[in-house]
Design an enzyme around this catalytic site. Structure first.
Site, PDB file in Angstrom:
ATOM      1  N   ASN A  81      24.449 -34.154 -80.508  1.00  0.00           N
ATOM      2  CA  ASN A  81      23.804 -32.905 -80.113  1.00  0.00           C
ATOM      3  C   ASN A  81      24.594 -31.716 -80.646  1.00  0.00           C
ATOM      4  O   ASN A  81      25.821 -31.744 -80.731  1.00  0.00           O
ATOM      5  CB  ASN A  81      23.663 -32.835 -78.583  1.00  0.00           C
ATOM      6  CG  ASN A  81      24.813 -32.108 -77.919  1.00  0.00           C
ATOM      7  OD1 ASN A  81      24.849 -30.881 -77.874  1.00  0.00           O
ATOM      8  ND2 ASN A  81      25.778 -32.881 -77.414  1.00  0.00           N
ATOM      9  N   PHE A  84      24.816 -24.721 -75.975  1.00  0.00           N
ATOM     10  CA  PHE A  84      24.779 -24.102 -74.640  1.00  0.00           C
ATOM     11  C   PHE A  84      23.486 -23.311 -74.418  1.00  0.00           C
ATOM     12  O   PHE A  84      23.507 -22.168 -73.933  1.00  0.00           O
ATOM     13  CB  PHE A  84      25.977 -23.166 -74.418  1.00  0.00           C
ATOM     14  CG  PHE A  84      27.311 -23.841 -74.246  1.00  0.00           C
ATOM     15  CD1 PHE A  84      27.423 -25.202 -74.055  1.00  0.00           C
ATOM     16  CD2 PHE A  84      28.471 -23.076 -74.272  1.00  0.00           C
ATOM     17  CE1 PHE A  84      28.672 -25.807 -73.893  1.00  0.00           C
ATOM     18  CE2 PHE A  84      29.725 -23.666 -74.105  1.00  0.00           C
ATOM     19  CZ  PHE A  84      29.826 -25.033 -73.915  1.00  0.00           C
ATOM     20  N   SER A 123      33.345 -28.172 -75.801  1.00  0.00           N
ATOM     21  CA  SER A 123      32.157 -28.405 -76.617  1.00  0.00           C
ATOM     22  C   SER A 123      32.450 -28.030 -78.064  1.00  0.00           C
ATOM     23  O   SER A 123      33.037 -26.978 -78.338  1.00  0.00           O
ATOM     24  CB  SER A 123      30.973 -27.576 -76.117  1.00  0.00           C
ATOM     25  OG  SER A 123      29.903 -27.636 -77.043  1.00  0.00           O
ATOM     26  N   ASN A 137      30.221 -27.152 -80.152  1.00  0.00           N
ATOM     27  CA  ASN A 137      29.065 -26.429 -80.660  1.00  0.00           C
ATOM     28  C   ASN A 137      29.114 -24.912 -80.433  1.00  0.00           C
ATOM     29  O   ASN A 137      28.148 -24.216 -80.740  1.00  0.00           O
ATOM     30  CB  ASN A 137      27.786 -26.999 -80.032  1.00  0.00           C
ATOM     31  CG  ASN A 137      27.593 -28.457 -80.400  1.00  0.00           C
ATOM     32  OD1 ASN A 137      27.801 -28.848 -81.545  1.00  0.00           O
ATOM     33  ND2 ASN A 137      27.225 -29.273 -79.416  1.00  0.00           N
ATOM     34  N   THR A 138      30.209 -24.411 -79.874  1.00  0.00           N
ATOM     35  CA  THR A 138      30.430 -22.975 -79.768  1.00  0.00           C
ATOM     36  C   THR A 138      31.684 -22.647 -80.571  1.00  0.00           C
ATOM     37  O   THR A 138      32.765 -23.140 -80.246  1.00  0.00           O
ATOM     38  CB  THR A 138      30.623 -22.538 -78.299  1.00  0.00           C
ATOM     39  OG1 THR A 138      29.416 -22.787 -77.569  1.00  0.00           O
ATOM     40  CG2 THR A 138      30.955 -21.053 -78.208  1.00  0.00           C
ATOM     41  N   LYS A 192      37.187 -29.493 -68.368  1.00  0.00           N
ATOM     42  CA  LYS A 192      36.640 -30.589 -69.172  1.00  0.00           C
ATOM     43  C   LYS A 192      37.235 -30.515 -70.572  1.00  0.00           C
ATOM     44  O   LYS A 192      37.154 -29.476 -71.233  1.00  0.00           O
ATOM     45  CB  LYS A 192      35.116 -30.506 -69.238  1.00  0.00           C
ATOM     46  CG  LYS A 192      34.467 -31.718 -69.908  1.00  0.00           C
ATOM     47  CD  LYS A 192      32.969 -31.713 -69.704  1.00  0.00           C
ATOM     48  CE  LYS A 192      32.331 -33.004 -70.225  1.00  0.00           C
ATOM     49  NZ  LYS A 192      30.883 -33.046 -69.954  1.00  0.00           N
ATOM     50  N   ASN A 195      34.623 -34.865 -73.059  1.00  0.00           N
ATOM     51  CA  ASN A 195      33.412 -34.329 -73.659  1.00  0.00           C
ATOM     52  C   ASN A 195      33.045 -35.176 -74.885  1.00  0.00           C
ATOM     53  O   ASN A 195      33.614 -36.246 -75.098  1.00  0.00           O
ATOM     54  CB  ASN A 195      33.632 -32.863 -74.058  1.00  0.00           C
ATOM     55  CG  ASN A 195      32.366 -32.025 -73.985  1.00  0.00           C
ATOM     56  OD1 ASN A 195      31.285 -32.488 -74.347  1.00  0.00           O
ATOM     57  ND2 ASN A 195      32.505 -30.793 -73.527  1.00  0.00           N
TER      58      ASN A 195
END
Length: 373
Positions: free
Chosen positions: A121, A125, A186, A188-189, A226, A255
């Site tokens: 993925n 967010f 994450s 993705n940021t 996390k 994560n």
């Protein structure tokens, strides 16, 4: 997932042919519908969430019916936690929620690697923002599972404003959360994982702790962080030591990973999925190794939540023995279907009964504490 089960057959013949994000919305819509129909609600609960009293645990100031929860990412906006509770999750983690609403990355942004029982993925967010989620949680009412709220940084906020962004979400959400999670892991940021360095993580966690205490006077909301599975061992040790230093309530390990090693899917399939966080079965061994290292470092001073590659009751049990008081799953739910949590609870109850441990609490970390030959 067995292709001979009703869900396995449905997945093989229908669901795998539908865009993963669209399939998620359809399935979640059915879960929310079950919660809104009184007779159906009771039937679903009886079918999928039978009680196993031997699995009850005390964690984060709560008495939970069991140790197994749904990881953040499935219900980003707190639109269906009660329905998820009907499926047997002992607790549900909402989010990731950011200070401002954001659409996330462009679609497609969710991909299946079925041969690996994995997901990739790069959602980014996508959520309605902490103000909207707080309002929804305030209106939720009772008869819900225990709820954690996972908070992250708004993408458009510069790194210099990251702490204020987390504090804003904390002030809005702490009063509605059974526990809070600071997500700094994450992939993705942009720049988010840089906050896992102890020098940057310390002021962030301190500010969130202070904001939570201001917002909920007289009640200490448990605070967890996390982390990513891709951290080097020395960085894991720094996070563990920082958690002890700050009196953090817990660490969630782990994560998703940016790694792609050892996959069964073809190189073309992996390339088609592209960048993003990999979750599911391929993450199992690394997440377990991280969990063991953390428990060896912190013992019972910091609660650990094991997540990553959890597919079976044996996986849950292995994580308990490695030091996890609580365990979470997500990708296994996608591949296992609505009966997944019931099977995990039944299997876990059998494994506990067959072990030398009286309770799950007795078993936490047993493999790590055992003297090595």
């Amino acid at each position: 997932m067995s292709a001979t089960t009703p869900y396995g057959l449905l997945y093989r013949t229908v669901l795998r042919r539908i865009d993963p994000e669209r399939a998620h919305h359809w399935a979640f819509g059915l879960i929310r519908l079950a919660d809104r129909v009184p007779g159906l609600r009771a039937a679903v609960r009886a079918r999928f969430a039978p009680a196993h009293p031997t699995l009850a645990v005390n964690a984060l100031g709560m008495r939970l019916p069991g140790p197994f929860g749904l990881a953040a990412g499935f219900d980003k906006n707190a639109v269906g936690p009660r329905g998820l509770g009907l499926l047997g999750f002992d607790f549900v983690e909402i989010g990731t929620v950011t200070g401002q609403p954001q659409a996330g990355n462009e679609r497609p942004r969710l991909f299946r690697l079925t041969e690996d029982r994995a997901l990739v993925n790069r959602m980014g967010f996508n959520n309605e923002g902490s103000a909207a989620v707080a309002a929804r949680l305030a209106a939720l009412g009772g008869d819900r599972p225990a709820l954690g709220v996972n908070i992250g940084k708004t993408k458009v906020v510069p790194e210099s404003g990251a702490i204020d962004d987390y504090v804003t979400s904390t002030e809005r959400l702490a009063g509605h959360a059974d526990y809070l999670v600071v997500n700094v892991s994450s992939p993705n940021t942009p720049g988010l994982r840089d906050f896992q360095a102890a020098s940057r993580l310390r002021p962030l966690l301190t500010a969130v702790r202070e904001a939570a205490d201001r917002t909920t006077p007289g009640r200490r909301v448990p605070l967890l962080v996390k982390i990513a599975p891709d951290l080097a061992d020395e960085d894991l040790d720094e996070v563990a030591d920082l958690a002890v230093e700050l009196g953090l309530d817990g660490i969630i390990a782990t994560n998703t990973t940016i790694g792609r090693d050892g996959l069964r899917s073809t190189p073309a399939q992996v390339a088609a999925a592209g960048a993003g966080g990999l979750s599911g079965a391929p993450l199992k061994e690394r997440s377990l190794a991280v969990l063991r290292r953390l428990y060896a470092r912190v013992g019972d001073r910091v609660l650990l939540v094991g997540v990553g590659g959890v597919e079976s009751a044996e996986d849950v049990w292995e994580r308990v023995l490695a030091g996890a008081t609580l365990v979470q799953g997500y990708s296994g739910f996608i591949y296992g279907g609505p009966g997944w949590t019931r099977a995990l609870h039944r299997g876990l109850a059998r494994l506990l009964a067959a072990s030398p441990h009286t309770t799950l609490a007795d078993a936490v970390g047993a493999d790590v504490r055992r003297p090595q030959p």
